[in-house]
Design a protein around this motif. Structure first.
Motif, PDB file in Angstrom:
ATOM      1  N   ALA A 480    -123.755  62.207  13.979  1.00 23.85           N
ATOM      2  CA  ALA A 480    -123.735  63.637  13.666  1.00 23.85           C
ATOM      3  C   ALA A 480    -124.408  64.432  14.792  1.00 23.85           C
ATOM      4  N   ARG A 481    -125.487  63.885  15.359  1.00 24.28           N
ATOM      5  CA  ARG A 481    -126.115  64.541  16.514  1.00 24.28           C
ATOM      6  C   ARG A 481    -125.148  64.597  17.688  1.00 24.28           C
ATOM      7  N   LEU A 482    -124.345  63.557  17.831  1.00 26.54           N
ATOM      8  CA  LEU A 482    -123.338  63.536  18.897  1.00 26.54           C
ATOM      9  C   LEU A 482    -122.353  64.689  18.718  1.00 26.54           C
ATOM     10  N   VAL A 483    -121.909  64.904  17.489  1.00 28.39           N
ATOM     11  CA  VAL A 483    -120.974  66.008  17.219  1.00 28.39           C
ATOM     12  C   VAL A 483    -121.631  67.346  17.553  1.00 28.39           C
ATOM     13  N   LEU A 484    -122.913  67.500  17.191  1.00 31.73           N
ATOM     14  CA  LEU A 484    -123.610  68.752  17.458  1.00 31.73           C
ATOM     15  C   LEU A 484    -123.823  68.963  18.961  1.00 31.73           C
ATOM     16  N   ALA A 485    -124.156  67.893  19.680  1.00 32.23           N
ATOM     17  CA  ALA A 485    -124.372  68.012  21.129  1.00 32.23           C
ATOM     18  C   ALA A 485    -123.073  68.336  21.863  1.00 32.23           C
ATOM     19  N   ASP A 486    -121.957  67.834  21.347  1.00 32.54           N
ATOM     20  CA  ASP A 486    -120.622  68.127  21.867  1.00 32.54           C
ATOM     21  C   ASP A 486    -120.481  67.820  23.362  1.00 32.54           C
ATOM     22  N   PRO A 487    -120.852  66.590  23.812  1.00 33.53           N
ATOM     23  CA  PRO A 487    -120.674  66.250  25.223  1.00 33.53           C
ATOM     24  C   PRO A 487    -119.223  65.878  25.509  1.00 33.53           C
ATOM     25  N   PRO A 488    -118.739  66.067  26.738  1.00 32.64           N
ATOM     26  CA  PRO A 488    -117.365  65.684  27.051  1.00 32.64           C
ATOM     27  C   PRO A 488    -117.189  64.173  27.218  1.00 32.64           C
ATOM     28  N   VAL A 489    -118.291  63.459  27.558  1.00 32.99           N
ATOM     29  CA  VAL A 489    -118.209  62.018  27.792  1.00 32.99           C
ATOM     30  C   VAL A 489    -119.227  61.309  26.906  1.00 32.99           C
ATOM     31  N   VAL A 490    -118.787  60.240  26.238  1.00 30.83           N
ATOM     32  CA  VAL A 490    -119.652  59.502  25.310  1.00 30.83           C
ATOM     33  C   VAL A 490    -119.599  58.021  25.642  1.00 30.83           C
ATOM     34  N   ILE A 491    -120.764  57.374  25.588  1.00 30.05           N
ATOM     35  CA  ILE A 491    -120.857  55.921  25.728  1.00 30.05           C
ATOM     36  C   ILE A 491    -121.348  55.380  24.402  1.00 30.05           C
ATOM     37  N   LEU A 492    -120.562  54.540  23.743  1.00 23.15           N
ATOM     38  CA  LEU A 492    -120.990  53.871  22.518  1.00 23.15           C
ATOM     39  C   LEU A 492    -121.286  52.412  22.852  1.00 23.15           C
ATOM     40  N   ASP A 493    -122.552  52.032  22.760  1.00 21.10           N
ATOM     41  CA  ASP A 493    -122.949  50.663  23.086  1.00 21.10           C
ATOM     42  C   ASP A 493    -123.213  49.893  21.806  1.00 21.10           C
TER      43      ASP A 493
END
Length: 571
Positions: A480-493
């Motif tokens: 949910a924080r990821l959605v709020l931050a709204d970055p164009p690039v995401v790394i899911l480890d």
């Protein structure tokens, strides 16, 4: 050994402390004046008791009245002033401590990620926990005692001189032994405790490196090497702790000798002065009371030398971080979200993990990284996120080198739930988000229902001491924080690795929703994540072994097809 973060020199440390105190001039002055007033009035009790002794010897009951009344007034005024000074000193100490913590946290957050990686999280963790705790204990216990004791000693010595200067001379005969003891201890203990702090930081860092890199350690046969390193650094820390105990034992034995010398000198001086008729028995009694009154404060001050040495060593490490150059970088615009790795090499302890990786992830594309344990998937994710820098090669985003401030968001399986309300935890990603925006982010990742079911909904306290959350719920908040931050690039480890089978499926759906429309590099714990990706990259022995869509790789019958067959086989 890792390049540990710096430690401040003594002059730099005390300059920083002075700057913190100087920022509160009124509070510091009030605290000092009330401390002197309370202590000074309390010390009037000794000469008053001396008058009582003289009145008793003279068999004059009428002479007892005003000293007794004065003793009551002294007790009242001293008690009130001491209470006020205690509150003011405590407030000054806590405000300085809070300011120091805030500056330390700001400096820690501004450290370049590559610098943190080079120094190791263990050193930074030791400073943020152990060293902050040591300084906090000193501010709350040692420093108030030191301040009261110092004022008591100075005013008591003045009182002894007023009674007769020879009492002062007799009392200070203990000083040479005490000063020599303190100088000897300070000279030896500061070095030992500073080395001990560094050794503990190195030990903690080695433990973290070995635990966090357990898969890589096993994959490259480094278990014995890491075990030996942990043992070596633990032995160093223990040896330094034993040296500290030995120094402390010798320190207190020398203080006992100084106490014997001083007390004997005052008693003998009082005997001869009374015998010669130069002072009264009451005056000699007052002098003995003064010396007895500074007996405990002197020992307290000297006894605190141990705590103060520990606190000084820890304080130097905290201030040292404030001197470290920061890398506060504003997010820089990138012409696109194309992610490109060219000839990337990286290794740990001289052991290569990535060997010439070339990879391109187009804007809006989702690429899954798969491979056996130790293949280098997590290492590659950390490099792309800017946590570490490659030994060779380049990583660019839209043609711009990946640096702090680049719009890359990393979500790993080690998610921290911060102490505070759910709303505060979420607003770490976007400080000004409204409650409706928080609910929208939770709804997007499928977490709104269980959050609203919490005792106080968004206001429910979570994290340390709060409402306990499962691993899956903690990851839900991270997404949910990821959605709020709204970055164009995401790394899911491996962001769903710690959840059970049912929880993993829920989190995979949440991750799909959070990644929609973003460029994504997914370290796949479950191959269903790979099947859903636009493209799959197979790492083997630190290199790209295969790359392509899920269906094409299955048809090719290579490494990926074998991994899929083994993973999907009935159990």
């Amino acid at each position: 050994m890792s390049a540990l973060l710096p430690t401040a020199a003594p002059r730099q440390t005390w300059r920083a402390v002075w700057d913190l105190v100087r920022a509160r001039p009124r509070l510091a002055v009030v605290a000092g004046l009330t401390l002197v007033l309370g202590t000074g009035v309390g010390l009037l009790a000794a000469p008053l008791l001396g008058l009582v002794v003289d009145a008793v010897i003279a068999a004059d009951p009428g002479a007892l009245t005003w000293p007794v009344v004065a003793l009551g007034a002294v007790a009242l005024v001293s008690g009130v002033a001491t209470a006020v000074s205690g509150a003011k000193v405590a407030r000054l100490g806590e405000s300085v401590l809070a300011d120091l913590r805030e500056r330390f946290l700001g400096a820690a957050l501004d450290l370049p990620l590559a610098r943190v990686e080079a120094a190791g999280a263990g050193d930074l963790t030791a400073r943020a926990s152990r060293d902050v705790g040591v300084v906090a204990d000193a501010v709350r216990t040692a420093l108030p005692t030191l301040a009261r004791s110092a004022v008591t000693i100075v005013l008591s010595l003045v009182g002894m001189a007023v009674l007769d200067w020879r009492f002062l001379i007799a009392g200070v005969l203990a000083a040479p032994v005490q000063l020599h003891t303190v100088r000897w201890y300070a000279r030896n203990a500061r070095k030992v405790y500073a080395e001990q702090r560094i050794a503990v930081g190195a030990q903690q860092q080695q433990l973290l490196e070995s635990v966090e890199g357990a898969r890589t350690v096993r994959a490259f046969g480094l278990r014995d090497k890491h075990t030996d390193l942990v043992a070596e650094r633990s032995t160093t820390a223990v040896d330094l702790a034993v040296r500290g105990v030995y120094l402390l034992t010798r320190f207190y034995s020398r203080l006992n000798l100084a106490e014997f010398i001083g007390l004997t000198a005052v008693l003998v001086t009082g005997f001869f002065l009374v015998d010669a008729g130069e002072v009264t028995v009451g005056a000699a009694t007052a002098a003995a009371l003064y010396f007895h009154g500074i007996f405990n404060p002197i020992n307290a001050v000297l006894g605190l030398a141990d705590d103060l040495q520990l606190a000084a060593a820890s304080l130097s490490r905290l201030v040292g971080l404030l001197l470290e150059p920061s890398e506060r970088a504003e997010p820089r615009p990138h012409p696109g979200a194309d992610l490109k790795l060219a000839g990337v090499h990286f290794g740990y302890d001289g052991t290569p993990v990535l060997r010439g990786v070339d990879l391109e992830v187009l804007a809006g594309e989702r690429v899954a990284l798969v491979g056996a344990n130790g293949a280098g998937k997590t290492t590659l994710a950390r490099l792309v996120a800017g946590v570490a820098e490659p030994d060779e090669g380049s990583i660019t985003l839209g043609g711009v080198p990946v640096r702090p401030g680049c719009p890359v968001h990393l979500v790993s399986q080690e998610v921290h739930v911060f102490a505070g309300s759910v709303a505060e935890d979420l607003r770490l990603a976007r400080a000004g988000a409204t409650d409706d925006e928080l609910r929208a982010a939770l709804r997007a990742v499928g977490a709104l229902d269980w959050v609203q079911a919490l005792p106080d909904g968004l206001a429910t306290r979570v994290g340390d001491g709060g409402h306990p959350l499962t691993a899956a719920e903690g990851q839900h908040l991270a997404l949910a924080r990821l959605v709020l931050a709204d970055p164009p690039v995401v790394i899911l480890d491996e962001a769903t690795a710690d959840a059970g089978s049912a929880g993993a499926r829920v989190l995979e759906r949440a991750a799909d929703a959070a990644l929609a429309g973003r460029t994504a590099l997914v370290v796949a714990h479950r191959l269903t994540q790979a099947a859903a990706a636009d493209r799959v990259v197979v790492l083997a022995d630190g290199r790209v072994a295969e790359a392509g869509p899920h269906a094409d790789l299955l048809a090719a019958g290579g490494d990926y097809a074998r991994l899929w067959a083994a993973w999907s086989a009935p159990r």
